[in-house]
Design a protein around this motif. Structure first.
Motif, PDB file in Angstrom:
ATOM      1  N   HIS A 132       0.846  -1.185   0.000  1.00  0.00           N
ATOM      2  CA  HIS A 132       0.000   0.000   0.000  1.00  0.00           C
ATOM      3  C   HIS A 132       0.883   1.238   0.000  1.00  0.00           C
ATOM      4  O   HIS A 132       1.937   1.267   0.651  1.00  0.00           O
ATOM      5  N   THR A 133       0.472   2.231  -0.773  1.00  0.00           N
ATOM      6  CA  THR A 133       1.230   3.479  -0.808  1.00  0.00           C
ATOM      7  C   THR A 133       1.147   4.155   0.554  1.00  0.00           C
ATOM      8  O   THR A 133       0.280   3.848   1.372  1.00  0.00           O
ATOM      9  N   SER A 134       2.051   5.106   0.777  1.00  0.00           N
ATOM     10  CA  SER A 134       2.119   5.768   2.080  1.00  0.00           C
ATOM     11  C   SER A 134       0.953   6.704   2.322  1.00  0.00           C
ATOM     12  O   SER A 134       0.678   7.082   3.456  1.00  0.00           O
ATOM     13  N   GLY A 135       0.263   7.122   1.250  1.00  0.00           N
ATOM     14  CA  GLY A 135      -0.879   8.027   1.436  1.00  0.00           C
ATOM     15  C   GLY A 135      -0.488   9.466   1.671  1.00  0.00           C
ATOM     16  O   GLY A 135      -1.311  10.270   2.094  1.00  0.00           O
ATOM     17  N   THR A 136       0.769   9.848   1.367  1.00  0.00           N
ATOM     18  CA  THR A 136       1.197  11.228   1.609  1.00  0.00           C
ATOM     19  C   THR A 136       0.518  12.210   0.670  1.00  0.00           C
ATOM     20  O   THR A 136       0.431  13.387   0.966  1.00  0.00           O
ATOM     21  N   SER A 137       0.030  11.744  -0.479  1.00  0.00           N
ATOM     22  CA  SER A 137      -0.661  12.632  -1.410  1.00  0.00           C
ATOM     23  C   SER A 137      -2.136  12.273  -1.532  1.00  0.00           C
ATOM     24  O   SER A 137      -2.796  12.608  -2.492  1.00  0.00           O
ATOM     25  N   GLY A 138      -2.675  11.563  -0.558  1.00  0.00           N
ATOM     26  CA  GLY A 138      -4.072  11.139  -0.583  1.00  0.00           C
ATOM     27  C   GLY A 138      -4.251   9.893   0.246  1.00  0.00           C
ATOM     28  O   GLY A 138      -3.463   9.596   1.130  1.00  0.00           O
ATOM     29  N   ALA A 226      15.052  10.422   6.757  1.00  0.00           N
ATOM     30  CA  ALA A 226      14.590  10.648   8.132  1.00  0.00           C
ATOM     31  C   ALA A 226      15.648  10.233   9.139  1.00  0.00           C
ATOM     32  O   ALA A 226      15.806  10.867  10.188  1.00  0.00           O
ATOM     33  N   GLN A 227      16.379   9.158   8.861  1.00  0.00           N
ATOM     34  CA  GLN A 227      17.436   8.679   9.760  1.00  0.00           C
ATOM     35  C   GLN A 227      18.722   9.484   9.583  1.00  0.00           C
ATOM     36  O   GLN A 227      19.341   9.917  10.554  1.00  0.00           O
ATOM     37  N   SER A 431       9.895  20.610  12.820  1.00  0.00           N
ATOM     38  CA  SER A 431      10.091  19.775  11.638  1.00  0.00           C
ATOM     39  C   SER A 431       8.757  19.129  11.259  1.00  0.00           C
ATOM     40  O   SER A 431       7.915  18.878  12.121  1.00  0.00           O
ATOM     41  N   ILE A 432       8.589  18.860   9.971  1.00  0.00           N
ATOM     42  CA  ILE A 432       7.401  18.154   9.500  1.00  0.00           C
ATOM     43  C   ILE A 432       7.535  16.687   9.898  1.00  0.00           C
ATOM     44  O   ILE A 432       8.570  16.072   9.641  1.00  0.00           O
ATOM     45  N   PRO A 433       6.523  16.086  10.534  1.00  0.00           N
ATOM     46  CA  PRO A 433       6.632  14.664  10.896  1.00  0.00           C
ATOM     47  C   PRO A 433       6.833  13.789   9.659  1.00  0.00           C
ATOM     48  O   PRO A 433       6.124  13.951   8.657  1.00  0.00           O
ATOM     49  N   LEU A 434       7.799  12.888   9.731  1.00  0.00           N
ATOM     50  CA  LEU A 434       8.093  11.979   8.623  1.00  0.00           C
ATOM     51  C   LEU A 434       7.865  10.548   9.065  1.00  0.00           C
ATOM     52  O   LEU A 434       8.030  10.203  10.229  1.00  0.00           O
ATOM     53  N   LYS A 439       9.055  10.168   4.223  1.00  0.00           N
ATOM     54  CA  LYS A 439       8.005  10.962   3.591  1.00  0.00           C
ATOM     55  C   LYS A 439       7.119  11.577   4.669  1.00  0.00           C
ATOM     56  O   LYS A 439       7.053  11.070   5.792  1.00  0.00           O
ATOM     57  N   PRO A 440       6.417  12.681   4.332  1.00  0.00           N
ATOM     58  CA  PRO A 440       5.498  13.262   5.321  1.00  0.00           C
ATOM     59  C   PRO A 440       4.529  12.208   5.843  1.00  0.00           C
ATOM     60  O   PRO A 440       3.905  11.486   5.073  1.00  0.00           O
ATOM     61  N   ASP A 441       4.433  12.109   7.162  1.00  0.00           N
ATOM     62  CA  ASP A 441       3.604  11.097   7.806  1.00  0.00           C
ATOM     63  C   ASP A 441       2.167  11.606   7.902  1.00  0.00           C
ATOM     64  O   ASP A 441       1.854  12.492   8.697  1.00  0.00           O
ATOM     65  N   ARG A 442       1.298  11.048   7.086  1.00  0.00           N
ATOM     66  CA  ARG A 442      -0.082  11.512   6.990  1.00  0.00           C
ATOM     67  C   ARG A 442      -0.790  11.464   8.343  1.00  0.00           C
ATOM     68  O   ARG A 442      -1.500  12.400   8.724  1.00  0.00           O
ATOM     69  N   ILE A 443      -0.605  10.376   9.077  1.00  0.00           N
ATOM     70  CA  ILE A 443      -1.308  10.219  10.354  1.00  0.00           C
ATOM     71  C   ILE A 443      -0.741  11.167  11.411  1.00  0.00           C
ATOM     72  O   ILE A 443      -1.492  11.792  12.171  1.00  0.00           O
ATOM     73  N   ALA A 444       0.580  11.298  11.456  1.00  0.00           N
ATOM     74  CA  ALA A 444       1.187  12.210  12.439  1.00  0.00           C
ATOM     75  C   ALA A 444       0.827  13.659  12.135  1.00  0.00           C
ATOM     76  O   ALA A 444       0.597  14.461  13.058  1.00  0.00           O
ATOM     77  N   ILE A 445       0.761  14.024  10.854  1.00  0.00           N
ATOM     78  CA  ILE A 445       0.382  15.390  10.497  1.00  0.00           C
ATOM     79  C   ILE A 445      -1.070  15.646  10.913  1.00  0.00           C
ATOM     80  O   ILE A 445      -1.405  16.725  11.415  1.00  0.00           O
TER      81      ILE A 445
END
Length: 573
Positions: A132-138, A226-227, A431-434, A439-445
């Motif tokens: 499954h894609t990370s969902g960062t763009s949807g 991120a690391q 910082s933007i949660p990754l 990648k930007p973490d959709r759930i953390a954002i």
């Protein structure tokens, strides 16, 4: 030597030259240890019939054994993009069985049929795995991978960067395509040891490097921006035993900044290779920024520019004869290309289409702003939210300072945008949660705005784990916080026991399981905490307690020790 997945290398007899691997600690997966666990996985599958199996174990050993046992029997493995309960529940409804994160021992050791599967040819055209894609763009999307796609990409990696006699150390999740290929399948196909868990903390990475060095073997590190962006300079400094440089270091999930790429090469003393791609396409291109900033397509991949976006033809695609359009803008430079950013993300607010990317770009030149993320808060709020990352020294600490900065940014946007396109809800962070892929973490954002929907929550502004025994959380006291009611009229302040509860909640999130709460000690309240204040909550796991503190720009507000029944011997050295 590389063996294709379809040749089932895990069933091949072990070579005598590999016996040294068994002297490695339990932190490593070796061919022999994997072979020893496979009968347990086969036994479990035989007692839980089905065709589609959900797999989400964080142990590389148990994950690999379950994965290979499923493939031996022609099953489809479904990987969860994360460990969130809601995500797992949704996937469980579309699968036949959920494989335990730790495989139970066989009920009987007498079944030769279970221990040694019947020989069967693996069909290269069959579906191997659903990711499954990370969902960062949807919303996350399902992507299937056939054995032929995996073998094609694994073969290219092995030809470019052979793992000859290396040990693979992973800092990324194997539930995504990058970690699955590089941290699990490559070492299995090349018969080399690999780390059993993510080495997220620098001190654990160092321990793995030292152990590999003691066996006179090179290391290959699988990492991410991120690391690497947070890797301390002293991880291989003068105060630790000399460590042989890794063979090479890989990074993927997002582009690595040139500064971090060059710094990482200097820090580890090896080449840092970035791989650019996506869940749908697999790997697309590679680069080494100390030599060139442009991306080189991988063998078997051709690219073109279509309407300023990247068009990919690749043998790693589900349908290699069909081109794939990436939502990334590019500039072609002969046979190489430069990434120019994502194609605009579009949200519909009050019936009007709004380009989130444009809103972000209008604020890029604001002083001390390092990153921006505009999000659609629908359906709860028909307005936009904006996350602004700033250098720590520039972050406003008081409510008045934040309001002033927010109004400046809104006024700046008003010159170009109509009112409905201007974000209403703002979060200022360092910082933007990754996510683990960088990648930007959709759930953390989304969590940054959770207090809009639950008045019992403080405003969460991000958290970090400096080491395995410490967690640090940035919070803000919302004016709408429910616990402020009646406490006190004319001088609202956060009750002391609410701060204690925040400490308990962070400890449970960071160090679970902790057992039953048994009490408090050395509790001190040193000054009041009022709405609008930004604070730092810190918890530290010690052998027999959790030490916590609440501080702000004004100093310390609260400190103490939390006692839980399950703490003894839990501290990680």
């Amino acid at each position: 030597m590389y063996y294709s997945l379809c040749s089932q290398p895990w069933l091949m007899p072990d070579d005598a030259s590999w016996h040294w691997q068994e002297s490695l600690s339990e932190h490593w997966v070796t061919p022999a240890r994997l072979s020893a666990l496979l009968p347990d996985a086969r036994d479990w599958l035989s007692r839980h019939p089905g065709q589609r199996y959900l797999l989400h174990s964080d142990s590389a050993l148990h994950f690999s054994a379950a994965l290979l046992a499923c493939w031996e029997q022609g099953k489809i493995v479904v990987l969860s993009p994360d460990e969130h309960p809601a995500t797992l529940a949704a996937l469980q409804s579309s699968t036949d069985q959920t494989i335990p994160t730790r495989l139970p021992a066989r009920e009987s050791h007498e079944s030769a049929l279970v221990s040694q599967p019947q020989a069967r040819t693996m069909d290269a055209s069959a579906i191997a795995v659903e990711l499954h894609t990370s969902g960062t763009s949807g919303q996350p999307l399902k992507v299937v991978k056939h054995f032929s796609q995996l073998d094609n990409e694994l073969g290219v990696h092995a030809a470019l960067w052979p793992l000859t006699n290396a040990c693979v150390i992973s800092q990324v999740s194997h539930l995504h395509i990058y970690g699955l290929l590089t941290a699990i399948l490559r070492p299995i196909c090349e018969k080399v040891p690999f780390s059993n868990s993510q080495t997220r903390f620098p001190e654990v990475l160092l321990q793995h490097l030292i152990e590999v060095q003691q066996h006179a073997m090179p290391a290959t590190i699988i990492s991410s921006p991120a690391q690497l962006s947070r890797m301390p300079d002293e991880v291989l400094g003068t105060d630790v035993p000399p460590v042989t440089s890794p063979q090479r270091l890989f990074s993927s999930g997002a582009p690595l900044s040139q500064q971090d790429a060059i710094r990482s090469e200097s820090l580890f003393g090896c080449e840092v290779i970035e791989i650019y791609g996506s869940t749908e396409t697999g790997g697309i291109a590679t680069r080494r920024q100390s030599q060139a900033a442009a991306w080189d397509p991988l063998p078997g991949v051709t690219i073109s520019n279509v309407d300023d976006c990247l068009c990919v033809h690749s043998q790693f695609l589900e349908n290699p004869s069909q081109p794939w359009m990436q939502a990334d803008r590019i500039q072609l430079q002969g046979q190489t290309f430069t990434l120019l950013g994502r194609q605009d993300r579009i949200a519909k607010i009050a019936g009007k289409r709004v380009s989130l990317g444009r809103v972000e770009r209008l604020l890029e030149d604001f002083d001390k702003v390092t990153q921006l993320r505009c999000i659609d808060l629908n359906p709860q709020h028909d307005r936009l939210g904006m996350v602004v990352a700033m250098s720590p020294d520039a972050l406003p600490q008081t409510h008045a300072e934040r309001q002033a900065l927010q109004q400046q940014m809104q006024a700046h946007l008003a010159r170009e945008l109509d009112p409905i396109s201007i974000p209403r809800y703002w979060r200022l962070v360092d910082s933007i949660p990754l996510n683990s892929q960088g990648k930007p973490d959709r759930i953390a954002i989304s969590r940054l705005f959770a207090d809009l929907y639950d008045r019992s929550l403080p405003r969460w502004l991000g958290q970090s784990r400096p080491d395995a025994n410490t967690a640090i959380c940035q919070l803000e006291v919302p004016f709408r916080l429910a616990s402020l009611e009646g406490h006190f009229e004319g001088l609202p302040l956060v009750p002391g026991m609410v701060m204690v509860q925040w400490g308990c909640d962070l400890a449970a999130e960071a160090f679970a399981p902790l057992g039953d709460f048994r009490g408090l000690s050395r509790l001190k309240f040193q000054q009041i905490l009022q709405p609008g204040q930004r604070l730092t909550l810190r918890v530290e796991r010690k052998p027999h307690c959790i030490a916590f503190s609440v501080t702000s720009a004004l100093g310390r507000h609260c400190m103490g020790q939390l006692d839980f029944s399950g703490l003894a011997e839990k501290t990680i050295p």
